[in-house]
Design an enzyme around this catalytic site. Sequence first.
Site, PDB file in Angstrom:
ATOM      1  CG  ASN A  83      -1.677   1.184   1.387  1.00  0.00           C
ATOM      2  OD1 ASN A  83      -1.845   1.929   0.595  1.00  0.00           O
ATOM      3  ND2 ASN A  83      -2.458   1.513   2.543  1.00  0.00           N
ATOM      4  CE  LYS A 100      -0.205   3.077   4.886  1.00  0.00           C
ATOM      5  NZ  LYS A 100       0.044   3.288   6.235  1.00  0.00           N
ATOM      6  CG  HIS A 140      -5.869   1.955   5.453  1.00  0.00           C
ATOM      7  ND1 HIS A 140      -5.609   3.028   6.340  1.00  0.00           N
ATOM      8  CD2 HIS A 140      -4.766   1.112   5.164  1.00  0.00           C
ATOM      9  CE1 HIS A 140      -3.929   2.755   6.650  1.00  0.00           C
ATOM     10  NE2 HIS A 140      -3.789   1.493   5.770  1.00  0.00           N
ATOM     11  CD  GLU A 146      -2.797   5.703   6.953  1.00  0.00           C
ATOM     12  OE1 GLU A 146      -2.728   5.534   5.667  1.00  0.00           O
ATOM     13  OE2 GLU A 146      -1.861   5.058   7.420  1.00  0.00           O
ATOM     14  CD  GLU A 155      -3.503  -2.075   7.422  1.00  0.00           C
ATOM     15  OE1 GLU A 155      -2.461  -2.416   6.899  1.00  0.00           O
ATOM     16  OE2 GLU A 155      -4.045  -0.839   7.326  1.00  0.00           O
ATOM     17  N   GLY A 187       2.344   2.557  10.847  1.00  0.00           N
ATOM     18  CA  GLY A 187       3.527   3.658  10.698  1.00  0.00           C
ATOM     19  C   GLY A 187       4.239   4.032  12.026  1.00  0.00           C
ATOM     20  CB  SER A 202       5.348  -1.558  12.105  1.00  0.00           C
ATOM     21  OG  SER A 202       4.840  -0.193  12.315  1.00  0.00           O
TER      22      SER A 202
HETATM   23  P1  13P Z   1       2.958   0.637   7.669  1.00  0.00           P
HETATM   24  O1  13P Z   1       3.776  -0.722   7.032  1.00  0.00           O
HETATM   25  O2  13P Z   1       3.723   1.787   7.200  1.00  0.00           O
HETATM   26  O3  13P Z   1       2.889   0.432   9.384  1.00  0.00           O
HETATM   27  O4  13P Z   1       1.556   0.897   7.360  1.00  0.00           O
HETATM   28  C1  13P Z   1       0.697  -0.410   7.311  1.00  0.00           C
HETATM   29  C2  13P Z   1      -0.478  -0.086   6.651  1.00  0.00           C
HETATM   30  O5  13P Z   1      -1.096   0.884   6.941  1.00  0.00           O
HETATM   31  C3  13P Z   1      -0.638  -0.736   5.262  1.00  0.00           C
HETATM   32  O6  13P Z   1      -1.997  -0.568   4.777  1.00  0.00           O
END
Ligand code: 13P
Length: 265
Positions: free
Chosen positions: A10, A12, A94, A96, A166, A172, A211
């Site tokens: 992903n 982002k 997601h 976010e 997640e 992150g 992560s």
């Molecule tokens: P990270 O791997 O940067 O923690 O992000 C995970 C994520 O949100 C994947 O969709």
Amino acid sequence: MQRRKHVVGNWKMNGDLAANDALLSACLGLPRSEVAVDLCVPFPYLAQAAARLAGSAISLGAQDVSEFECGAYTGEVAGSMLKEFGCRHAIVGHSERRTWFGDTDDRVAAKAARSIAAGLIPIVCVGETLLEREQGRAEEVVARQLDAVLERIGAAGMAGSMLAYEPVWAIGTGRTASPEEAQAMHAMIRAHVREHDARVAAELVVLYGGSVKSSNAASLFACDDIDGGLIGGASLMADDFLRIVDAAARAGIEAKAEAFASAGG
Ligand code: 13P
């Protein structure tokens, strides 16, 4: 039940034409394996990625999809459009998007349903916040998020979907759920789906995200109910991403050998 391992990148809201080109080239160098690899890129770069990935074993995905069909919805992107650009998957729900863009359980369910109607495989994300975990409500929150989707698409819809657990506190932050914490939640998710349909639950691909790095991927992917990863930051670093795919390939081979041995092979 032997499920194939999946590794989904992903990206982002990252990338530019030149950086994407380099990253896609590196990913195209992946050795062929049993692992299903998918890259979810920002909307404007779908065409670039589709062109580069054409004919390869890597599939393409989007990071979101509209809950509506085509029409007067400024700024939205319809599932049929994603399909036309060669997308196989669409991430929905997601954290976010839940946190910053108002995606409620209901809207996430509608997006999952719309993805399926458009011929896309939704990757439905669920996960609790740190506060919810500290309050001992992690399972309750994840079950609620899951129920909203199950009520809308049913077990039949779930058969054409993927899930990603997640935990918000692991995204992150560099803080990963331990394999035990992740496995426990994945088992709960699968058991929850089993209440609706045992076969769908057995075949359901449930990814872990938060992560994941090349250093912790193997121990996570070795867990029975973890079918691969949804990778954020590390999917932007070619070396790390390739090593994560390799960890998934090894975990898949080990799981197969175990299944063969326990079947008396
Ligand atoms: P990270 O791997 O940067 O923690 O992000 C995970 C994520 O949100 C994947 O969709």
